[in-house]
Design a protein around this motif. Sequence first.
Motif, PDB file in Angstrom:
ATOM      1  N   UNK A 169     -14.509  43.098 -27.028  1.00  0.00           N
ATOM      2  CA  UNK A 169     -14.946  43.502 -25.679  1.00  0.00           C
ATOM      3  C   UNK A 169     -15.310  41.903 -25.152  1.00  0.00           C
ATOM      4  N   UNK A 170     -15.020  41.958 -23.790  1.00  0.00           N
ATOM      5  CA  UNK A 170     -15.325  40.650 -22.872  1.00  0.00           C
ATOM      6  C   UNK A 170     -16.241  41.094 -21.834  1.00  0.00           C
ATOM      7  N   UNK A 171     -17.351  40.088 -21.653  1.00  0.00           N
ATOM      8  CA  UNK A 171     -18.208  40.281 -20.585  1.00  0.00           C
ATOM      9  C   UNK A 171     -18.234  38.869 -19.769  1.00  0.00           C
ATOM     10  N   UNK A 172     -18.919  38.776 -18.812  1.00  0.00           N
ATOM     11  CA  UNK A 172     -19.144  37.549 -17.913  1.00  0.00           C
ATOM     12  C   UNK A 172     -18.160  37.403 -16.730  1.00  0.00           C
ATOM     13  N   UNK A 173     -17.533  36.605 -16.404  1.00  0.00           N
ATOM     14  CA  UNK A 173     -16.815  36.283 -15.187  1.00  0.00           C
ATOM     15  C   UNK A 173     -15.589  37.367 -15.583  1.00  0.00           C
ATOM     16  N   UNK A 174     -15.073  37.587 -16.608  1.00  0.00           N
ATOM     17  CA  UNK A 174     -14.032  38.646 -17.108  1.00  0.00           C
ATOM     18  C   UNK A 174     -14.612  39.585 -17.634  1.00  0.00           C
ATOM     19  N   UNK A 199       7.066  36.373 -39.217  1.00  0.00           N
ATOM     20  CA  UNK A 199       7.577  36.562 -40.394  1.00  0.00           C
ATOM     21  C   UNK A 199       6.775  37.846 -41.153  1.00  0.00           C
ATOM     22  N   UNK A 200       5.467  38.194 -40.683  1.00  0.00           N
ATOM     23  CA  UNK A 200       4.772  39.281 -41.391  1.00  0.00           C
ATOM     24  C   UNK A 200       5.051  40.624 -40.365  1.00  0.00           C
ATOM     25  N   UNK A 201       5.698  40.560 -39.185  1.00  0.00           N
ATOM     26  CA  UNK A 201       5.991  41.628 -38.715  1.00  0.00           C
ATOM     27  C   UNK A 201       5.674  41.527 -37.043  1.00  0.00           C
ATOM     28  N   UNK A 202       5.810  42.624 -36.275  1.00  0.00           N
ATOM     29  CA  UNK A 202       5.469  42.374 -34.744  1.00  0.00           C
ATOM     30  C   UNK A 202       4.053  42.515 -34.478  1.00  0.00           C
ATOM     31  N   UNK A 203       3.521  41.868 -33.723  1.00  0.00           N
ATOM     32  CA  UNK A 203       1.968  42.206 -33.174  1.00  0.00           C
ATOM     33  C   UNK A 203       2.038  42.170 -31.705  1.00  0.00           C
ATOM     34  N   UNK A 204       1.280  43.161 -31.083  1.00  0.00           N
ATOM     35  CA  UNK A 204       1.117  43.373 -29.933  1.00  0.00           C
ATOM     36  C   UNK A 204      -0.437  42.670 -29.280  1.00  0.00           C
ATOM     37  N   UNK A 205      -0.433  41.849 -28.406  1.00  0.00           N
ATOM     38  CA  UNK A 205      -1.650  41.303 -27.865  1.00  0.00           C
ATOM     39  C   UNK A 205      -1.918  41.826 -26.552  1.00  0.00           C
ATOM     40  N   UNK A 206      -2.944  42.736 -26.410  1.00  0.00           N
ATOM     41  CA  UNK A 206      -3.239  43.306 -24.808  1.00  0.00           C
ATOM     42  C   UNK A 206      -4.265  42.868 -24.194  1.00  0.00           C
ATOM     43  N   UNK A 207      -4.261  42.590 -23.052  1.00  0.00           N
ATOM     44  CA  UNK A 207      -5.420  41.980 -22.317  1.00  0.00           C
ATOM     45  C   UNK A 207      -5.792  43.015 -21.407  1.00  0.00           C
ATOM     46  N   UNK A 208      -6.818  43.547 -21.409  1.00  0.00           N
ATOM     47  CA  UNK A 208      -7.282  44.519 -20.348  1.00  0.00           C
ATOM     48  C   UNK A 208      -8.572  44.115 -19.983  1.00  0.00           C
ATOM     49  N   UNK A 209      -8.466  43.169 -18.837  1.00  0.00           N
ATOM     50  CA  UNK A 209      -9.322  42.418 -18.140  1.00  0.00           C
ATOM     51  C   UNK A 209      -9.531  42.560 -16.800  1.00  0.00           C
ATOM     52  N   UNK A 210     -10.333  42.513 -16.038  1.00  0.00           N
ATOM     53  CA  UNK A 210     -10.820  42.389 -14.666  1.00  0.00           C
ATOM     54  C   UNK A 210     -11.955  41.380 -14.425  1.00  0.00           C
ATOM     55  N   UNK A 211     -11.737  40.890 -13.184  1.00  0.00           N
ATOM     56  CA  UNK A 211     -12.595  39.857 -12.725  1.00  0.00           C
ATOM     57  C   UNK A 211     -13.862  40.542 -12.407  1.00  0.00           C
ATOM     58  N   UNK A 212     -15.148  40.193 -12.659  1.00  0.00           N
ATOM     59  CA  UNK A 212     -16.232  40.956 -12.630  1.00  0.00           C
ATOM     60  C   UNK A 212     -16.555  41.332 -11.122  1.00  0.00           C
ATOM     61  N   UNK A 213     -16.179  40.521 -10.013  1.00  0.00           N
ATOM     62  CA  UNK A 213     -16.378  41.005  -8.670  1.00  0.00           C
ATOM     63  C   UNK A 213     -15.233  42.255  -8.248  1.00  0.00           C
ATOM     64  N   UNK A 214     -14.277  42.504  -9.014  1.00  0.00           N
ATOM     65  CA  UNK A 214     -13.472  43.542  -8.534  1.00  0.00           C
ATOM     66  C   UNK A 214     -13.468  44.792  -9.088  1.00  0.00           C
ATOM     67  N   UNK A 262     -17.132  33.441 -20.424  1.00  0.00           N
ATOM     68  CA  UNK A 262     -17.314  34.976 -20.714  1.00  0.00           C
ATOM     69  C   UNK A 262     -18.033  34.584 -22.268  1.00  0.00           C
ATOM     70  N   UNK A 263     -18.446  35.955 -22.585  1.00  0.00           N
ATOM     71  CA  UNK A 263     -18.950  36.061 -23.884  1.00  0.00           C
ATOM     72  C   UNK A 263     -18.007  37.149 -24.489  1.00  0.00           C
ATOM     73  N   UNK A 264     -18.198  37.494 -25.859  1.00  0.00           N
ATOM     74  CA  UNK A 264     -17.414  38.239 -26.608  1.00  0.00           C
ATOM     75  C   UNK A 264     -18.213  38.959 -27.239  1.00  0.00           C
ATOM     76  N   UNK A 265     -17.781  40.218 -27.675  1.00  0.00           N
ATOM     77  CA  UNK A 265     -18.600  41.251 -28.530  1.00  0.00           C
ATOM     78  C   UNK A 265     -17.933  41.087 -29.717  1.00  0.00           C
ATOM     79  N   UNK A 266     -18.858  41.536 -31.121  1.00  0.00           N
ATOM     80  CA  UNK A 266     -18.303  41.633 -32.354  1.00  0.00           C
ATOM     81  C   UNK A 266     -16.862  42.420 -32.330  1.00  0.00           C
ATOM     82  N   UNK A 267     -15.906  41.840 -32.927  1.00  0.00           N
ATOM     83  CA  UNK A 267     -14.772  42.574 -33.231  1.00  0.00           C
ATOM     84  C   UNK A 267     -14.754  44.300 -33.651  1.00  0.00           C
ATOM     85  N   UNK A 268     -14.313  45.030 -33.171  1.00  0.00           N
ATOM     86  CA  UNK A 268     -14.123  46.399 -34.178  1.00  0.00           C
ATOM     87  C   UNK A 268     -12.732  46.506 -34.414  1.00  0.00           C
ATOM     88  N   UNK A 269     -12.521  47.308 -35.861  1.00  0.00           N
ATOM     89  CA  UNK A 269     -11.271  47.495 -36.371  1.00  0.00           C
ATOM     90  C   UNK A 269     -11.106  49.082 -36.315  1.00  0.00           C
TER      91      UNK A 269
END
Length: 156
Positions: free
Chosen positions: A47-52, A141-156, A111-118
């Motif tokens: 999780x991400x908090x702060x400006x994003x 070489x270990x496989x495909x990894x998706x990196x998803x960014x689900x963020x918005x600006x705090x004022x939106x 930004x601040x981050x939360x502890x990761x959840x698996x």
Amino acid sequence: MRAEHVNPFIQSFSYIFKNVAGIDVVMGKAFIRSNPLIIGDISIIVGVTGDLRGQVVVSMSTETALKLASRMMMGIEVLTLDEISKSALSEIGNMILGNSATGLYNLNIKIDITPPNIITGKSMELSSSLKKNITIPFESDIGKIDFDILLKYKDN
């Protein structure tokens, strides 16, 4: 999100995989994905908090996650996803987002981050208050990894 605010995440992802896990990643073409998000068998959610605000998700197959955990644990072969291997995966999430936070701070985005959840499972859906997110696929070489960014600006 503006491209200059996405770049610290991409740079951090590549840097941490290369310099911490010893994995070269090749970035595919980023694209916009609609909600709900179908995620891989193993996903690291931070999780991400702060400006994003929102979440960042690193998602992969079980096989890729086991190989990543092995690399994070100095090459010790990981055959099952136990508490130690989950901890190694969580740590890579921490490092990617911590490094991203530093890059964003240099752009006056705090930004601040939360502890990761698996989370684990087949054909999982992740719903967000955002209608769309940025997905960056990476190959390695270990496989495909998706990196998803689900963020918005705090004022939106």
